[in-house]
Write a protein that holds these residues in place. Structure first.
Motif, PDB file in Angstrom:
ATOM      1  N   LYS A   1       6.410   4.961  -2.158  1.00  0.00           N
ATOM      2  CA  LYS A   1       5.144   5.648  -2.457  1.00  0.00           C
ATOM      3  C   LYS A   1       5.345   7.161  -2.419  1.00  0.00           C
TER       4      LYS A   1
ATOM      5  N   ARG B   1       4.991  -5.318   5.724  1.00  0.00           N
ATOM      6  CA  ARG B   1       4.683  -5.748   4.350  1.00  0.00           C
ATOM      7  C   ARG B   1       4.885  -4.597   3.385  1.00  0.00           C
ATOM      8  N   ASN B   2       4.145  -3.482   3.604  1.00  0.00           N
ATOM      9  CA  ASN B   2       4.290  -2.362   2.665  1.00  0.00           C
ATOM     10  C   ASN B   2       3.654  -1.106   3.255  1.00  0.00           C
TER      11      ASN B   2
ATOM     12  N   ASP C   1      -2.430 -11.074  -1.748  1.00  0.00           N
ATOM     13  CA  ASP C   1      -2.101  -9.801  -2.393  1.00  0.00           C
ATOM     14  C   ASP C   1      -3.201  -9.471  -3.387  1.00  0.00           C
TER      15      ASP C   1
ATOM     16  N   HIS D   1       2.455 -12.332  -7.924  1.00  0.00           N
ATOM     17  CA  HIS D   1       2.996 -11.188  -7.186  1.00  0.00           C
ATOM     18  C   HIS D   1       2.142 -10.039  -7.696  1.00  0.00           C
TER      19      HIS D   1
ATOM     20  N   LEU E   1       3.694 -17.038  -9.655  1.00  0.00           N
ATOM     21  CA  LEU E   1       5.006 -17.474  -9.175  1.00  0.00           C
ATOM     22  C   LEU E   1       5.258 -18.966  -9.381  1.00  0.00           C
TER      23      LEU E   1
ATOM     24  N   ARG F   1       5.254  -5.279 -16.611  1.00  0.00           N
ATOM     25  CA  ARG F   1       5.308  -3.822 -16.606  1.00  0.00           C
ATOM     26  C   ARG F   1       5.087  -3.281 -18.005  1.00  0.00           C
TER      27      ARG F   1
ATOM     28  N   HIS G   1      12.332  -6.624 -13.723  1.00  0.00           N
ATOM     29  CA  HIS G   1      11.739  -5.372 -13.254  1.00  0.00           C
ATOM     30  C   HIS G   1      12.049  -4.198 -14.173  1.00  0.00           C
TER      31      HIS G   1
ATOM     32  N   TRP H   1      20.124  -7.597 -12.201  1.00  0.00           N
ATOM     33  CA  TRP H   1      19.920  -7.714 -10.755  1.00  0.00           C
ATOM     34  C   TRP H   1      21.116  -8.410 -10.110  1.00  0.00           C
TER      35      TRP H   1
HETATM   36 FE1  DHE Z   1       7.696  -8.400  -3.255  1.00  0.00          FE
HETATM   37  C1  DHE Z   1       6.267  -5.444  -4.193  1.00  0.00           C
HETATM   38  C2  DHE Z   1       4.833  -9.249  -1.602  1.00  0.00           C
HETATM   39  C3  DHE Z   1       9.040 -11.410  -2.442  1.00  0.00           C
HETATM   40  C4  DHE Z   1      10.638  -7.460  -4.708  1.00  0.00           C
HETATM   41  N1  DHE Z   1       5.906  -7.518  -2.953  1.00  0.00           N
HETATM   42  C5  DHE Z   1       5.533  -6.275  -3.380  1.00  0.00           C
HETATM   43  C6  DHE Z   1       4.226  -5.976  -2.879  1.00  0.00           C
HETATM   44  C7  DHE Z   1       3.816  -7.034  -2.125  1.00  0.00           C
HETATM   45  C8  DHE Z   1       4.864  -8.014  -2.191  1.00  0.00           C
HETATM   46  C9  DHE Z   1       2.516  -7.185  -1.356  1.00  0.00           C
HETATM   47  C10 DHE Z   1       3.464  -4.698  -3.159  1.00  0.00           C
HETATM   48  C11 DHE Z   1       3.879  -3.695  -2.127  1.00  0.00           C
HETATM   49  C12 DHE Z   1       3.812  -2.277  -2.613  1.00  0.00           C
HETATM   50  O1  DHE Z   1       4.455  -1.952  -3.614  1.00  0.00           O
HETATM   51  O2  DHE Z   1       3.167  -1.482  -1.953  1.00  0.00           O
HETATM   52  N2  DHE Z   1       7.051 -10.060  -2.237  1.00  0.00           N
HETATM   53  C13 DHE Z   1       5.814 -10.204  -1.707  1.00  0.00           C
HETATM   54  C14 DHE Z   1       5.651 -11.548  -1.223  1.00  0.00           C
HETATM   55  O3  DHE Z   1       4.628 -12.016  -0.644  1.00  0.00           O
HETATM   56  C15 DHE Z   1       6.858 -12.302  -1.562  1.00  0.00           C
HETATM   57  C16 DHE Z   1       6.510 -13.384  -2.615  1.00  0.00           C
HETATM   58  C17 DHE Z   1       7.452 -13.038  -0.352  1.00  0.00           C
HETATM   59  C18 DHE Z   1       7.990 -12.103   0.700  1.00  0.00           C
HETATM   60  O4  DHE Z   1       9.081 -12.345   1.157  1.00  0.00           O
HETATM   61  O5  DHE Z   1       7.380 -11.119   1.082  1.00  0.00           O
HETATM   62  C19 DHE Z   1       7.746 -11.199  -2.118  1.00  0.00           C
HETATM   63  N3  DHE Z   1       9.509  -9.271  -3.530  1.00  0.00           N
HETATM   64  C20 DHE Z   1       9.852 -10.498  -3.109  1.00  0.00           C
HETATM   65  C21 DHE Z   1      11.213 -10.809  -3.466  1.00  0.00           C
HETATM   66  O6  DHE Z   1      11.830 -11.876  -3.208  1.00  0.00           O
HETATM   67  C22 DHE Z   1      11.743  -9.677  -4.267  1.00  0.00           C
HETATM   68  C23 DHE Z   1      11.943 -10.156  -5.691  1.00  0.00           C
HETATM   69  C24 DHE Z   1      13.092  -9.155  -3.756  1.00  0.00           C
HETATM   70  C25 DHE Z   1      12.992  -8.400  -2.445  1.00  0.00           C
HETATM   71  O7  DHE Z   1      13.390  -7.241  -2.462  1.00  0.00           O
HETATM   72  O8  DHE Z   1      12.540  -8.970  -1.460  1.00  0.00           O
HETATM   73  C26 DHE Z   1      10.573  -8.707  -4.169  1.00  0.00           C
HETATM   74  N4  DHE Z   1       8.327  -6.774  -4.272  1.00  0.00           N
HETATM   75  C27 DHE Z   1       9.565  -6.586  -4.806  1.00  0.00           C
HETATM   76  C28 DHE Z   1       9.610  -5.320  -5.511  1.00  0.00           C
HETATM   77  C29 DHE Z   1       8.340  -4.753  -5.383  1.00  0.00           C
HETATM   78  C30 DHE Z   1       7.560  -5.671  -4.585  1.00  0.00           C
HETATM   79  C31 DHE Z   1      10.818  -4.756  -6.266  1.00  0.00           C
HETATM   80  C32 DHE Z   1       7.851  -3.435  -5.976  1.00  0.00           C
HETATM   81  C33 DHE Z   1       7.345  -3.727  -7.361  1.00  0.00           C
HETATM   82  C34 DHE Z   1       6.838  -2.502  -8.085  1.00  0.00           C
HETATM   83  O9  DHE Z   1       7.288  -2.278  -9.201  1.00  0.00           O
HETATM   84  O10 DHE Z   1       5.993  -1.777  -7.551  1.00  0.00           O
END
Ligand code: DHE
Length: 513
Positions: free
Chosen positions: A168, A206-207, A320, A360, A380, A409, A455, A470
């Motif tokens: 961010k 989480r974030n 989410d 997602h 998903l 995107r 992505h 990737w």
């Molecule tokens: Fe993500 C963003 C939740 C698994 C890669 N992912 C997010 C966000 C959330 C989220 C809430 C937004 C946050 C933000 O940007 O502020 N992700 C989840 C899950 O609930 C899930 C399904 C299970 C978990 O383990 O949390 C999950 N995510 C993954 C992955 O397995 C990914 C593919 C590989 C990794 O790095 O863990 C993954 N998530 C990403 C990426 C973003 C992301 C690259 C940012 C995307 C963007 O372009 O903004």
């Protein structure tokens, strides 16, 4: 009699031994890097929450073979098979009581790498600072900074272990904040190409989100279940426990996002059906801890107060969500595939959303179709993109795709949107291009079978799109969006995500915020 006793001991003893062994093995071989309390050290935390993304066989393989390009050694000759399995079992067992991370722990963890007063107040490079890309490379836990005009890297640095979610930016694009799954929040000065400060906000995160004025950073945690607010120097301001109104039930936080026009952060909880709006408008009531009690007694419900959550009760939890462009509506979904629209002004659900499977959603996009505002999201579970009208929340079209996708995107200047098939059993190697006018898939880009292509982020003018190959020896693949041809490849170590400063700070409708 003596012989029978010995026989019993011989049978029972191995049970005792194997029960005690993994903890002892952990203390002897793992604790020095991963922490005696499993909370992490120079190695990542080894708690069940931290290992959610790692399948058991992968964990065993890592213990056996180590991890290349890291300090994790191979233990194949140290442990036999039974010990290795027992140790892996131990790591997936929750600690009781659950480990705590107090405000004192947060404060004590803060590291100031550089005195901010010594930093230049202008970029130390000649590239356009608003057309840079920040690329997260999870293969060896590094971040690259790319010049978005020349499409060449200008800097690379080591990040915390397992960054997740979009980094961010501050509104001027000078600072970028990264959250790691282990709870670390890092502040990087893009103009000076240096990490300024870091703090551990929680044990499993989480974030993170940055306020529209750049003055606050908030982190959403699942362990402990709370929200943690920092000033822009990463000094702790406040923790907000994610609990029910009566304080009896606690929850993990699903995610938190900034809603600049509302001067607030919006958060949803994973175990409580509530959306929270946390105002950072200083005209709201000042920080006053007594307000928590006022709030619980119902007094502050009509007046959120500065940094105090205002709750909107829901029927189901939101795992989410994302926003319409005006930030009036939250479009969210739960893991069991229930989509809903919540109006943040009238504070109730106003529609159901036809979104199958859990999207997602943070990666959904909005655009205008036939004069109407629409949102689009992958999910998903099934291979389709749902396009939904934002005036009436009705399904406009379901676009069949190669397989369930993670990321969608686009860019306001492009007629195309990219979708991947990351969750497809048939192969994750396809990126499909959707025409935002016809709502049809019009083209496909393919990587070799077995590889993952996913992505995308556009340059600030929308002319080029950068996709991730990737893989450990992967790349950023650059497509010219006029000719729809690949024009360049930049080698990268598993580049999970890339983020363009202009698109993010201008909150372009085609990208995540
Ligand atoms: Fe993500 C963003 C939740 C698994 C890669 N992912 C997010 C966000 C959330 C989220 C809430 C937004 C946050 C933000 O940007 O502020 N992700 C989840 C899950 O609930 C899930 C399904 C299970 C978990 O383990 O949390 C999950 N995510 C993954 C992955 O397995 C990914 C593919 C590989 C990794 O790095 O863990 C993954 N998530 C990403 C990426 C973003 C992301 C690259 C940012 C995307 C963007 O372009 O903004």
């Amino acid at each position: 009699m003596k012989a029978r006793l010995l026989l019993c001991l011989a049978i029972v003893w191995p049970l005792f031994a194997s029960a005690a062994e993994p903890a002892a093995l952990y203390r002897q071989h793992c604790a020095s890097c991963h922490g005696a309390d499993r909370l992490g050290g120079i190695g990542p935390a080894l708690l069940p929450q931290s290992l959610e993304r790692l399948r058991r066989p992968e964990a065993e393989k890592t213990i056996r073979d180590g991890r290349i390009a890291t300090q994790m050694p191979a233990f194949a000759t140290t442990f036999d098979d039974a010990q290795l399995k027992a140790l892996a079992d131990y790591l997936y067992q929750a600690e009781t009581p659950a480990p705590a991370w107090s405000e004192a722990d947060i404060r004590a963890s803060r590291i100031e790498h550089v005195d901010p007063a010594t930093l230049a107040d202008h970029p130390v490079f000649s590239a356009d600072p608003l057309n840079l890309f920040v690329v997260v490379e999870s293969g060896d836990h590094h971040v690259s900074i790319l010049d978005g005009d020349r499409l060449e890297p200008i800097h690379r640095f080591a990040s915390r272990y397992a960054l997740h979610g979009g980094p961010k930016f501050s509104p001027d694009g000078r600072y970028v904040y990264f959250a790691s799954r282990d709870g670390w929040l890092s502040k990087f000065d893009v103009w000076n190409l240096t990490t300024v400060a870091e703090v551990r906000a929680g044990l499993n995160t989480r974030n993170a989100a940055v306020s529209g004025d750049g003055r606050l950073v908030i982190v959403a945690n699942t362990l402990p279940g709370n929200l943690v607010v920092f000033d822009s120097e990463l000094r702790l301001l406040k923790t907000i426990a994610a609990t029910s109104l009566d304080g009896r039930q606690s929850s993990r936080v699903s995610a938190v996002y900034d809603a600049t026009p509302r001067k607030s952060f919006i958060a949803a909880l994973k175990d409580l059906p509530e959306v929270w709006e946390i105002s950072y408008d200083e005209r709201a009531a000042p920080i006053h801890d007594g307000l928590v009690h006022d709030y619980r007694m119902g007094e502050a419900i009509a007046r959120p107060g500065y940094l105090h959550p205002r709750r909107t009760p829901l029927d189901t939890v939101l795992d989410d969500f994302f926003f319409d462009q005006s930030y009036t509506h939250v479009m969210g979904a739960s893991r069991d595939g229930k989509g809903q629209v919540v109006n943040l002004d009238i504070r109730r659900k106003v529609a159901d959303l036809a979104l199958p499977g859990m999207p997602h959603l943070g990666s959904g996009i909005t655009f205008t179709w036939q004069g109407k505002p629409v949102m689009a999201s992958t999910n998903l579970k099934t291979g389709e993109v749902s396009v939904i009208g934002m005036n009436d929340w009705q399904l406009v079209k379901t676009i069949p795709t190669r397989g369930p996708g993670f990321f969608l995107r686009s860019h306001s200047q492009s007629r195309y949107a990219f979708v991947d098939s990351m969750m497809s059993r048939e192969g994750r190697n396809h990126l499909q291009l959707i025409d935002k006018e016809s709502l049809e898939v019009v083209r496909e880009f393919t990587a070799p079978p077995g590889q993952t292509l996913a992505h995308v982020e556009f340059t600030r003018d929308g002319r080029y799109a950068l996709a991730s190959l990737w893989e450990m020896d992967g790349a950023l693949v650059v497509y010219d969006m006029q000719t729809l041809q690949e024009v360049k490849r930049l080698p990268m170590k598993k580049p999970v995500g890339k983020y363009n400063v202009w698109n993010k700070t201008r909150k372009d409708e085609g990208t995540s915020h």
